[in-house]
Design a protein around this motif. Structure first.
Motif, PDB file in Angstrom:
ATOM      1  N   SER A  39      14.296  34.404  90.023  1.00 34.12           N
ATOM      2  CA  SER A  39      13.398  35.179  91.047  1.00 34.12           C
ATOM      3  C   SER A  39      11.993  35.123  90.667  1.00 34.12           C
ATOM      4  O   SER A  39      10.917  34.920  91.572  1.00 34.12           O
ATOM      5  CB  SER A  39      13.477  36.708  90.881  1.00 34.12           C
ATOM      6  OG  SER A  39      15.069  36.935  91.112  1.00 34.12           O
ATOM      7  N   LEU A  40      11.413  34.978  89.441  1.00 33.87           N
ATOM      8  CA  LEU A  40      10.238  34.767  88.821  1.00 33.87           C
ATOM      9  C   LEU A  40       9.713  33.270  89.468  1.00 33.87           C
ATOM     10  O   LEU A  40       8.790  33.115  90.059  1.00 33.87           O
ATOM     11  CB  LEU A  40      10.021  34.740  87.332  1.00 33.87           C
ATOM     12  CG  LEU A  40       8.687  34.262  86.773  1.00 33.87           C
ATOM     13  CD1 LEU A  40       7.768  35.272  87.166  1.00 33.87           C
ATOM     14  CD2 LEU A  40       8.830  34.229  85.231  1.00 33.87           C
ATOM     15  N   LYS A  41      10.437  32.329  89.388  1.00 36.06           N
ATOM     16  CA  LYS A  41       9.967  30.892  89.692  1.00 36.06           C
ATOM     17  C   LYS A  41      10.126  30.765  91.365  1.00 36.06           C
ATOM     18  O   LYS A  41       9.109  30.032  91.882  1.00 36.06           O
ATOM     19  CB  LYS A  41      10.951  30.037  89.225  1.00 36.06           C
ATOM     20  CG  LYS A  41      11.163  29.790  87.727  1.00 36.06           C
ATOM     21  CD  LYS A  41       9.780  29.584  87.212  1.00 36.06           C
ATOM     22  CE  LYS A  41       9.617  29.543  85.659  1.00 36.06           C
ATOM     23  NZ  LYS A  41       8.251  29.294  85.223  1.00 36.06           N
ATOM     24  N   ILE A  42      10.759  31.550  92.116  1.00 36.19           N
ATOM     25  CA  ILE A  42      10.670  31.669  93.515  1.00 36.19           C
ATOM     26  C   ILE A  42       9.387  32.312  93.884  1.00 36.19           C
ATOM     27  O   ILE A  42       8.788  31.942  94.570  1.00 36.19           O
ATOM     28  CB  ILE A  42      12.144  32.348  94.166  1.00 36.19           C
ATOM     29  CG1 ILE A  42      13.350  31.277  93.843  1.00 36.19           C
ATOM     30  CG2 ILE A  42      11.879  32.739  95.534  1.00 36.19           C
ATOM     31  CD1 ILE A  42      14.682  32.093  94.478  1.00 36.19           C
ATOM     32  N   GLY A  43       9.255  33.276  93.104  1.00 37.35           N
ATOM     33  CA  GLY A  43       7.991  34.280  93.466  1.00 37.35           C
ATOM     34  C   GLY A  43       6.879  33.069  93.164  1.00 37.35           C
ATOM     35  O   GLY A  43       5.849  33.341  94.014  1.00 37.35           O
ATOM     36  N   GLU A  44       6.773  32.368  92.117  1.00 40.59           N
ATOM     37  CA  GLU A  44       5.531  31.438  91.943  1.00 40.59           C
ATOM     38  C   GLU A  44       5.369  30.487  93.016  1.00 40.59           C
ATOM     39  O   GLU A  44       4.174  30.379  93.481  1.00 40.59           O
ATOM     40  CB  GLU A  44       5.632  30.762  90.627  1.00 40.59           C
ATOM     41  CG  GLU A  44       5.465  31.767  89.211  1.00 40.59           C
ATOM     42  CD  GLU A  44       6.078  31.113  87.955  1.00 40.59           C
ATOM     43  OE1 GLU A  44       6.371  29.911  88.274  1.00 40.59           O
ATOM     44  OE2 GLU A  44       5.992  31.625  87.141  1.00 40.59           O
ATOM     45  N   LEU A  45       6.479  29.885  93.437  1.00 42.22           N
ATOM     46  CA  LEU A  45       6.504  29.023  94.528  1.00 42.22           C
ATOM     47  C   LEU A  45       6.223  29.726  95.713  1.00 42.22           C
ATOM     48  O   LEU A  45       5.336  28.976  96.512  1.00 42.22           O
ATOM     49  CB  LEU A  45       7.865  28.262  94.708  1.00 42.22           C
ATOM     50  CG  LEU A  45       8.210  27.108  93.499  1.00 42.22           C
ATOM     51  CD1 LEU A  45       9.370  26.767  93.513  1.00 42.22           C
ATOM     52  CD2 LEU A  45       7.013  25.985  93.563  1.00 42.22           C
ATOM     53  N   GLU A  46       6.487  30.814  95.896  1.00 43.63           N
ATOM     54  CA  GLU A  46       5.923  31.441  97.233  1.00 43.63           C
ATOM     55  C   GLU A  46       4.821  31.943  97.313  1.00 43.63           C
ATOM     56  O   GLU A  46       4.085  31.762  98.355  1.00 43.63           O
ATOM     57  CB  GLU A  46       7.055  32.496  97.632  1.00 43.63           C
ATOM     58  CG  GLU A  46       8.343  32.385  97.989  1.00 43.63           C
ATOM     59  CD  GLU A  46       9.098  33.740  97.890  1.00 43.63           C
ATOM     60  OE1 GLU A  46      10.239  33.674  98.668  1.00 43.63           O
ATOM     61  OE2 GLU A  46       8.631  34.924  97.518  1.00 43.63           O
ATOM     62  N   GLN A  47       4.259  32.326  96.188  1.00 46.50           N
ATOM     63  CA  GLN A  47       2.897  32.522  96.165  1.00 46.50           C
ATOM     64  C   GLN A  47       1.716  31.129  96.471  1.00 46.50           C
ATOM     65  O   GLN A  47       0.861  31.131  96.786  1.00 46.50           O
ATOM     66  CB  GLN A  47       2.367  33.099  94.625  1.00 46.50           C
ATOM     67  CG  GLN A  47       0.962  33.427  94.449  1.00 46.50           C
ATOM     68  CD  GLN A  47       0.591  33.865  93.222  1.00 46.50           C
ATOM     69  OE1 GLN A  47       0.809  33.172  92.190  1.00 46.50           O
ATOM     70  NE2 GLN A  47       0.081  34.941  92.832  1.00 46.50           N
ATOM     71  N   PHE A  48       2.339  30.058  95.569  1.00 40.56           N
ATOM     72  CA  PHE A  48       1.602  28.818  95.778  1.00 40.56           C
ATOM     73  C   PHE A  48       1.440  28.247  97.225  1.00 40.56           C
ATOM     74  O   PHE A  48       0.776  27.844  97.830  1.00 40.56           O
ATOM     75  CB  PHE A  48       2.252  27.814  94.929  1.00 40.56           C
ATOM     76  CG  PHE A  48       1.663  26.207  95.307  1.00 40.56           C
ATOM     77  CD1 PHE A  48       0.454  25.958  94.885  1.00 40.56           C
ATOM     78  CD2 PHE A  48       2.518  25.540  95.951  1.00 40.56           C
ATOM     79  CE1 PHE A  48       0.127  24.741  94.893  1.00 40.56           C
ATOM     80  CE2 PHE A  48       1.905  24.047  96.265  1.00 40.56           C
ATOM     81  CZ  PHE A  48       0.793  23.800  95.814  1.00 40.56           C
ATOM     82  N   GLU A  49       2.979  28.455  98.034  1.00 45.09           N
ATOM     83  CA  GLU A  49       3.120  28.393  99.469  1.00 45.09           C
ATOM     84  C   GLU A  49       2.061  29.170 100.330  1.00 45.09           C
ATOM     85  O   GLU A  49       1.322  28.398 101.170  1.00 45.09           O
ATOM     86  CB  GLU A  49       4.305  28.630  99.832  1.00 45.09           C
ATOM     87  CG  GLU A  49       4.634  28.209 101.379  1.00 45.09           C
ATOM     88  CD  GLU A  49       6.117  28.250 101.680  1.00 45.09           C
ATOM     89  OE1 GLU A  49       6.850  27.504 102.245  1.00 45.09           O
ATOM     90  OE2 GLU A  49       6.738  29.248 101.478  1.00 45.09           O
ATOM     91  N   LYS A  50       1.698  30.371  99.747  1.00 41.04           N
ATOM     92  CA  LYS A  50       0.986  31.341 100.651  1.00 41.04           C
ATOM     93  C   LYS A  50      -0.445  30.782 100.383  1.00 41.04           C
ATOM     94  O   LYS A  50      -1.455  30.969 101.425  1.00 41.04           O
ATOM     95  CB  LYS A  50       1.359  32.543 100.163  1.00 41.04           C
ATOM     96  CG  LYS A  50       0.395  33.538 100.872  1.00 41.04           C
ATOM     97  CD  LYS A  50       0.821  35.247 100.499  1.00 41.04           C
ATOM     98  CE  LYS A  50      -0.312  36.205 100.944  1.00 41.04           C
ATOM     99  NZ  LYS A  50       0.218  37.435 100.507  1.00 41.04           N
ATOM    100  N   GLN A  51      -0.882  30.757  99.104  1.00 41.02           N
ATOM    101  CA  GLN A  51      -2.403  30.489  98.846  1.00 41.02           C
ATOM    102  C   GLN A  51      -2.865  28.920  98.867  1.00 41.02           C
ATOM    103  O   GLN A  51      -4.058  28.825  99.214  1.00 41.02           O
ATOM    104  CB  GLN A  51      -2.590  30.906  97.541  1.00 41.02           C
ATOM    105  CG  GLN A  51      -2.351  32.434  97.130  1.00 41.02           C
ATOM    106  CD  GLN A  51      -3.094  33.450  97.945  1.00 41.02           C
ATOM    107  OE1 GLN A  51      -4.192  33.160  98.468  1.00 41.02           O
ATOM    108  NE2 GLN A  51      -2.717  34.762  97.994  1.00 41.02           N
TER     109      GLN A  51
END
Length: 250
Positions: free
Chosen positions: A106-118
């Motif tokens: 979940s943490l790694k998915i969150g990191e990638l989603e944040q990168f995708e967004k920003q």
């Protein structure tokens, strides 16, 4: 006249398994047929369907066929109960490990989603909770190796002033009792960037310069970490990184 025996196909169908499984049980001595005809055909008794049910029930709670054979052979209640208690403990440990894996994923998915967004090279702010860290100065020698095998999931590099060409400060998130540094909670200015391992430190310094020029008042060390580098590939030996530093009085 009531039928008392079944063919291998009949008992396999009744119990929801295939004939190869029955033959394997025979091979390892877990379930021998009641009789084998001269033509090699196996026959089983109705009671042996209950034996198969026991085998599948014990398999359903994670026991191996070897463990199942020992469990079914024991006639001592205390011993059989102890075996089940031990299996329960194994399942509890496995459940705990799965929860840790779920949390990490979940943490790694969150990191990638944040990168995708920003996106890369864009300054943004985000709230970070406090973290206990174990910080060590390590030699980079011919290169800095940081990955899941060497450091687990929660690691990074701390930049807190002019960096040496031979050493860096590497941090690992850890329980309080083994920590030597507390990363304070607060609002952090952050930036993603793409880099390969060889140019990582140079690109990190450039990213830090962008943060320092963002007009925000920054305090404390900067924290550099990869963005799920062991979980997804960006190609050409590159990975995404996140550099963050606490914003003071905003």
């Amino acid at each position: 006249m009531k039928k008392t025996t079944m063919t291998s196909g009949e008992i396999a169908k009744l119990c929801g398994i295939n004939k190869k499984t029955l033959f394997y049980y025979d091979e390892i001595g877990l379930l021998k047929p009641a009789a084998v005809a001269s033509n090699g055909y196996r026959s089983y008794t109705i009671a042996q369907a209950d034996r198969i049910s026991q085998i599948k029930a014990l398999q359903s709670v994670g026991m191996s066929l070897e463990e199942i054979e020992r469990q079914l052979e024991t006639k001592d209640l205390a011993h059989g109960l102890q075996t089940l208690r031990e299996q329960q403990q194994k399942i509890e440990r496995k459940a705990e490990e799965l929860l840790r894996v779920q949390s990490a994923l979940s943490l790694k998915i969150g990191e990638l989603e944040q990168f995708e967004k920003q996106g890369a090279d864009h300054v943004f702010t985000a709230w970070h909770g406090a973290q206990w860290l174990k910080v060590d100065e390590v030699s980079i020698g011919d290169g800095l190796i940081t990955n899941y095998l060497s450091d687990g999931y929660d690691f990074g590099i701390m930049l807190d002033g002019p960096s040496s060409s031979t050493t860096v400060k590497k941090y690992l998130q850890t329980p309080k009792e083994s920590a030597n540094f507390e990363k304070p909670e607060g609002l952090y200015a952050s930036i993603h960037f793409i880099a390969n391992e060889k140019e990582l430190m140079d690109d990190a310094r450039n990213a830090l310069a962008i943060l320092n020029d963002s007009g925000k008042t920054l305090a404390g060390p900067a924290f550099l970490k990869d963005v799920a580098g062991d979980f997804i590939s960006f190609g050409n030996g590159q990975a995404a990184f996140l550099l963050s530093i606490r914003v003071e009085n905003e």
